[in-house]
Enzyme design. Structure first.
Site, PDB file in Angstrom:
ATOM      1  N   LYS A  81      -1.511  23.760   0.766  1.00 18.38           N
ATOM      2  CA  LYS A  81      -1.989  22.869  -0.832  1.00 18.38           C
ATOM      3  C   LYS A  81      -1.803  24.060  -1.989  1.00 18.38           C
ATOM      4  O   LYS A  81      -2.155  25.079  -1.788  1.00 18.38           O
ATOM      5  CB  LYS A  81      -3.597  22.977  -0.529  1.00 18.38           C
ATOM      6  CG  LYS A  81      -4.347  22.208  -1.525  1.00 18.38           C
ATOM      7  CD  LYS A  81      -5.789  22.533  -1.926  1.00 18.38           C
ATOM      8  CE  LYS A  81      -5.720  23.862  -2.904  1.00 18.38           C
ATOM      9  NZ  LYS A  81      -7.118  24.242  -3.209  1.00 18.38           N
ATOM     10  N   ARG A 116      -7.310  46.083  12.500  1.00 19.30           N
ATOM     11  CA  ARG A 116      -7.600  45.645  14.357  1.00 19.30           C
ATOM     12  C   ARG A 116      -8.160  46.468  14.971  1.00 19.30           C
ATOM     13  O   ARG A 116      -7.893  47.798  14.733  1.00 19.30           O
ATOM     14  CB  ARG A 116      -6.159  45.307  14.600  1.00 19.30           C
ATOM     15  CG  ARG A 116      -5.898  44.476  15.638  1.00 19.30           C
ATOM     16  CD  ARG A 116      -4.534  44.844  16.407  1.00 19.30           C
ATOM     17  NE  ARG A 116      -3.354  43.995  15.760  1.00 19.30           N
ATOM     18  CZ  ARG A 116      -2.082  44.436  15.987  1.00 19.30           C
ATOM     19  NH1 ARG A 116      -1.742  45.861  16.853  1.00 19.30           N
ATOM     20  NH2 ARG A 116      -1.074  43.950  15.047  1.00 19.30           N
ATOM     21  N   ARG A 123     -11.060 -15.996  -5.635  1.00 18.08           N
ATOM     22  CA  ARG A 123     -10.737 -16.076  -4.398  1.00 18.08           C
ATOM     23  C   ARG A 123     -10.054 -14.760  -3.498  1.00 18.08           C
ATOM     24  O   ARG A 123      -9.945 -14.618  -2.490  1.00 18.08           O
ATOM     25  CB  ARG A 123      -9.499 -16.965  -4.266  1.00 18.08           C
ATOM     26  CG  ARG A 123     -10.100 -18.602  -4.497  1.00 18.08           C
ATOM     27  CD  ARG A 123      -9.073 -19.303  -4.860  1.00 18.08           C
ATOM     28  NE  ARG A 123      -8.565 -19.338  -6.128  1.00 18.08           N
ATOM     29  CZ  ARG A 123      -7.685 -20.285  -6.935  1.00 18.08           C
ATOM     30  NH1 ARG A 123      -7.044 -21.118  -6.059  1.00 18.08           N
ATOM     31  NH2 ARG A 123      -7.397 -19.908  -8.069  1.00 18.08           N
ATOM     32  N   ASN A 132       8.301  35.563   5.696  1.00 18.64           N
ATOM     33  CA  ASN A 132       8.029  34.950   7.180  1.00 18.64           C
ATOM     34  C   ASN A 132       6.432  35.026   7.228  1.00 18.64           C
ATOM     35  O   ASN A 132       5.801  36.074   7.531  1.00 18.64           O
ATOM     36  CB  ASN A 132       8.834  35.680   8.242  1.00 18.64           C
ATOM     37  CG  ASN A 132       8.724  34.781   9.484  1.00 18.64           C
ATOM     38  OD1 ASN A 132       9.572  33.862   9.832  1.00 18.64           O
ATOM     39  ND2 ASN A 132       7.662  34.877  10.195  1.00 18.64           N
ATOM     40  N   GLY A 170      -0.995 -27.111  -8.759  1.00 19.58           N
ATOM     41  CA  GLY A 170      -1.121 -28.867  -9.688  1.00 19.58           C
ATOM     42  C   GLY A 170       0.229 -29.387  -9.166  1.00 19.58           C
ATOM     43  O   GLY A 170       1.214 -28.761  -9.198  1.00 19.58           O
ATOM     44  N   SER A 222       1.290  37.271  12.912  1.00 18.04           N
ATOM     45  CA  SER A 222       0.664  36.233  13.481  1.00 18.04           C
ATOM     46  C   SER A 222      -0.802  36.166  13.610  1.00 18.04           C
ATOM     47  O   SER A 222      -1.276  37.199  13.636  1.00 18.04           O
ATOM     48  CB  SER A 222       1.086  35.733  14.854  1.00 18.04           C
ATOM     49  OG  SER A 222       2.402  35.387  14.773  1.00 18.04           O
TER      50      SER A 222
HETATM   51  C1  UD1 Z   1      -2.767 -22.780 -12.033  1.00 18.71           C
HETATM   52  C2  UD1 Z   1      -2.400 -24.135 -12.728  1.00 18.71           C
HETATM   53  C3  UD1 Z   1      -1.851 -24.919 -11.445  1.00 18.71           C
HETATM   54  C4  UD1 Z   1      -0.575 -24.373 -11.074  1.00 18.71           C
HETATM   55  C5  UD1 Z   1      -1.040 -22.818 -10.682  1.00 18.71           C
HETATM   56  C6  UD1 Z   1       0.343 -21.839 -10.316  1.00 18.71           C
HETATM   57  C7  UD1 Z   1      -4.207 -24.504 -14.470  1.00 18.71           C
HETATM   58  C8  UD1 Z   1      -5.453 -25.343 -14.657  1.00 18.71           C
HETATM   59  N1  UD1 Z   1      -3.553 -24.730 -13.155  1.00 18.71           N
HETATM   60  O1  UD1 Z   1      -3.686 -23.007 -11.106  1.00 18.71           O
HETATM   61  O2  UD1 Z   1      -1.386 -26.011 -12.000  1.00 18.71           O
HETATM   62  O3  UD1 Z   1      -0.152 -24.973 -10.059  1.00 18.71           O
HETATM   63  O4  UD1 Z   1      -1.653 -22.088 -11.505  1.00 18.71           O
HETATM   64  O5  UD1 Z   1       0.125 -20.731  -9.999  1.00 18.71           O
HETATM   65  O6  UD1 Z   1      -3.660 -23.887 -15.303  1.00 18.71           O
HETATM   66  N2  UD1 Z   1      -6.666 -17.339 -16.271  1.00 18.71           N
HETATM   67  C9  UD1 Z   1      -7.174 -16.821 -17.637  1.00 18.71           C
HETATM   68  N3  UD1 Z   1      -8.458 -17.474 -18.117  1.00 18.71           N
HETATM   69  C10 UD1 Z   1      -9.087 -18.392 -17.529  1.00 18.71           C
HETATM   70  C11 UD1 Z   1      -8.448 -18.761 -16.100  1.00 18.71           C
HETATM   71  C12 UD1 Z   1      -7.155 -18.416 -15.640  1.00 18.71           C
HETATM   72  O7  UD1 Z   1      -6.609 -16.216 -18.199  1.00 18.71           O
HETATM   73  O8  UD1 Z   1      -9.998 -19.038 -17.963  1.00 18.71           O
HETATM   74  C13 UD1 Z   1      -5.640 -16.825 -15.962  1.00 18.71           C
HETATM   75  C14 UD1 Z   1      -5.723 -16.121 -14.519  1.00 18.71           C
HETATM   76  O9  UD1 Z   1      -5.919 -14.850 -14.587  1.00 18.71           O
HETATM   77  C15 UD1 Z   1      -4.360 -16.600 -13.947  1.00 18.71           C
HETATM   78  C16 UD1 Z   1      -3.781 -17.712 -14.482  1.00 18.71           C
HETATM   79  O10 UD1 Z   1      -4.422 -17.910 -15.780  1.00 18.71           O
HETATM   80  O11 UD1 Z   1      -3.296 -15.307 -14.068  1.00 18.71           O
HETATM   81  C17 UD1 Z   1      -3.925 -18.934 -13.704  1.00 18.71           C
HETATM   82  O12 UD1 Z   1      -5.269 -18.895 -13.191  1.00 18.71           O
HETATM   83  P1  UD1 Z   1      -5.701 -19.397 -11.828  1.00 18.71           P
HETATM   84  O13 UD1 Z   1      -7.219 -19.581 -11.834  1.00 18.71           O
HETATM   85  O14 UD1 Z   1      -4.978 -18.535 -10.667  1.00 18.71           O
HETATM   86  O15 UD1 Z   1      -4.969 -20.713 -11.835  1.00 18.71           O
HETATM   87  P2  UD1 Z   1      -4.470 -21.578 -10.321  1.00 18.71           P
HETATM   88  O16 UD1 Z   1      -5.895 -22.396  -9.642  1.00 18.71           O
HETATM   89  O17 UD1 Z   1      -3.813 -21.053  -9.558  1.00 18.71           O
HETATM   90 CA    CA Z   2      -3.059 -18.903  -9.577  1.00 23.10          CA
END
Ligand code: UD1
Ligand code: CA
Length: 461
Positions: free
Chosen positions: A350, A439, A15, A376, A139, A404
């Site tokens: 620089k 000059r 996103r 100066n 969530g 100058s």
């Molecule tokens: C997640 C939670 C949601 C919560 C929200 C809070 C889950 C399924 N959902 O949703 O309940 O309300 O965070 O901000 O956990 N990441 C990985 N590997 C992956 C997927 C994600 O390392 O395969 C990491 C991402 O880099 C990120 C974090 O996990 O830092 C959360 O992932 P993101 O996709 O942002 O989850 P949300 O949809 O925000």
């Molecule tokens: Ca998130």
């Protein structure tokens, strides 16, 4: 009790619509993952594991001194991400704190309270929750009639009744390490996104009759997750406000916090005044009693005490005590100004060292130069430091006077207390105490205007 932390940071951050991994996007000048690292360390985590994936090499380089890194090669969900830490933590006996790398405002205090709540409840899992007026995207935390946590449902999988719930999962949890990775392996990906959801472990433990607890965060702003650039801007403005408020409480006057942008790691001494429309970035340090701005940008600058900067840009340079810069000066990387130097309007410097008390007051370009003290440099002086292929140095001795509109064709050296006549193009070294002048001799032709208008022959044409 021993505490380890896992930071989930492998997601692409779809996103964000970015080529950069989400956790590397900066908030007040620092990648967001660094805030999370500081918070988990501040909460007492001795062992820290970062799960990296998309853009993982960059993430790994950023955190390498502060955490161990494991890779999640395919982003199959948050449960799958946590599972990648198993090789490092499978036999860990204590508590594992799990934080998403995209929640940079979370404080060490909040994380410590979560760990304490987890321990005192004797729970297998404790989730940090928050109440939000607009819970869209998060969530939802589903409780039973007695208020006990039953499960977490993701927005996309929630039924209408569940969507109305305003208590959300912050994505921050504590788990008892023993048995955690076995439980994670049991999670299925039967949901709208086809991912292994870490959130499912809550329902899983509840179904098994394991104790699960929840702690509601005091300040919901701390747990805002960054998923898109609107949230990035919101978190940035909240944190920026915090940064300027801390500075104000420490004795810095900030005339207009709303138009002042100061990075997290900037240090400013007391009784310094920051005027509006000023941006101070990186690891800049500014001393006491300075006046910075209006309309200035400082990036990785070291400024002493009593420095005045107005409508100017300074990058990667050192500014000595009581220097006066601007208005409209541009100091590029690699400059070192001794105390009491004046760099005035429309001057560009620089990679130049300027000695104590020297003045370059107007309209000059000085690059790759070493300028002594009490020099100066007159208006319109240019160091011609570039011959189209190479950059060459200019050296100006203590007490020299550059008239100058001088061109100093580098490499060239002007000795101590030497003079350069205004308008000269200096191509050869000028010895100490000498006058260098180059000059054409001025001619006067009397009555030029009258003769011209009568079309009489004019001498010299
Ligand atoms: C997640 C939670 C949601 C919560 C929200 C809070 C889950 C399924 N959902 O949703 O309940 O309300 O965070 O901000 O956990 N990441 C990985 N590997 C992956 C997927 C994600 O390392 O395969 C990491 C991402 O880099 C990120 C974090 O996990 O830092 C959360 O992932 P993101 O996709 O942002 O989850 P949300 O949809 O925000
Ligand atoms: Ca998130």
């Amino acid at each position: 009790m021993s505490l380890a932390a896992v930071i989930l940071a492998a997601g692409k951050g779809t996103r964000m619509k970015s080529d950069l991994p989400k956790v590397m996007h900066k908030v007040c000048g620092r990648p967001m993952i660094e805030y999370v690292l500081d918070a988990v360390r501040g909460a007492g985590a001795k062992e820290i594991v970062v799960v990296a994936g998309f853009g993982g090499d960059l993430v790994a380089r950023t955190v390498q001194d502060r955490a161990k890194v494991v890779f999640q090669h395919q982003q199959l969900g948050t449960a799958h991400a946590l599972l990648q830490a198993a090789p490092l933590l499978a036999s860990f006996p204590g508590t594992i704190l799990v934080v998403c790398g995209d929640t940079p405002l979370v404080s060490a205090g909040t994380l410590a309270r979560l760990v304490a709540a987890h321990t005192s409840a004797g729970a297998r899992a404790t989730v940090l929750t928050a109440y939000l007026e607009n819970p869209t995207g998060y969530g939802r935390v589903i409780r039973d009639g007695e208020g006990r946590v039953r499960k977490i449902v993701e927005q996309r999988d929630a039924e209408p009744g569940e969507l109305a719930v305003k208590e959300i999962n912050t994505g921050i949890y504590c788990f008892s390490a023993p048995g955690l990775f076995e439980a994670l392996s049991a999670i299925k990906r039967e949901n709208a996104q086809g991912e292994y959801y870490l959130t499912d472990i809550i329902g899983h433990y509840v179904d098994q009759g394991q104790p699960v607890a929840a702690l509601v965060v005091e300040d919901a702003r701390e747990v805002e997750g960054i998923n898109d650039r609107r949230q990035l801007a919101r978190v940035e403005s909240y944190l920026r406000r915090q940064v300027v408020e801390e500075l104000m409480l420490s004795g810095v006057t900030i005339m207009d916090p709303a138009s002042t942008f100061i990075d997290r790691d900037v240090k400013i001494g007391r009784d310094t005044v920051i005027y509006p429309f000023t941006i101070i970035e990186g690891d800049t340090m500014i001393g006491e009693r300075c006046a910075i701005g209006p309309g200035s940008r400082l990036v990785n600058v070291r400024a002493g005490n009593g420095v005045v900067v107005e409508h100017s840009v300074i990058q990667e340079s050192k500014i000595g005590d009581n220097c006066i810069i601007g208005p409209f000066a541009y100091i590029r990387p690699g400059c070192v100004l001794a105390p009491d130097v004046k760099i005035g309007d429309f001057v560009e410097l620089k990679k130049t060292v300027v000695g104590r008390g020297s003045k370059i007051p107007h309209l000059s370009y000085v690059g790759d130069a070493t300028v002594g003290s009490r020099v100066n440099i007159g208006a319109g002086t240019i160091t011609c430091n570039y011959d189209g292929e190479n950059k060459w140095p200019t050296i100006i001795g203590d007490g020299a006077f550059i008239g100058s509109n001088t061109n100093l064709v580098a490499p060239v050296e002007v000795g101590e207390r030497a003079f350069i006549g205004a308008g000269s193009t200096i191509t050869r070294n000028v010895p100490p105490g000498a006058l260098g002048i180059e000059r054409g001799r001025q001619r006067i032709i009397e009555d030029w205007h009258r003769k011209k208008s009568k079309k009489e022959p004019c001498e010299g044409t």
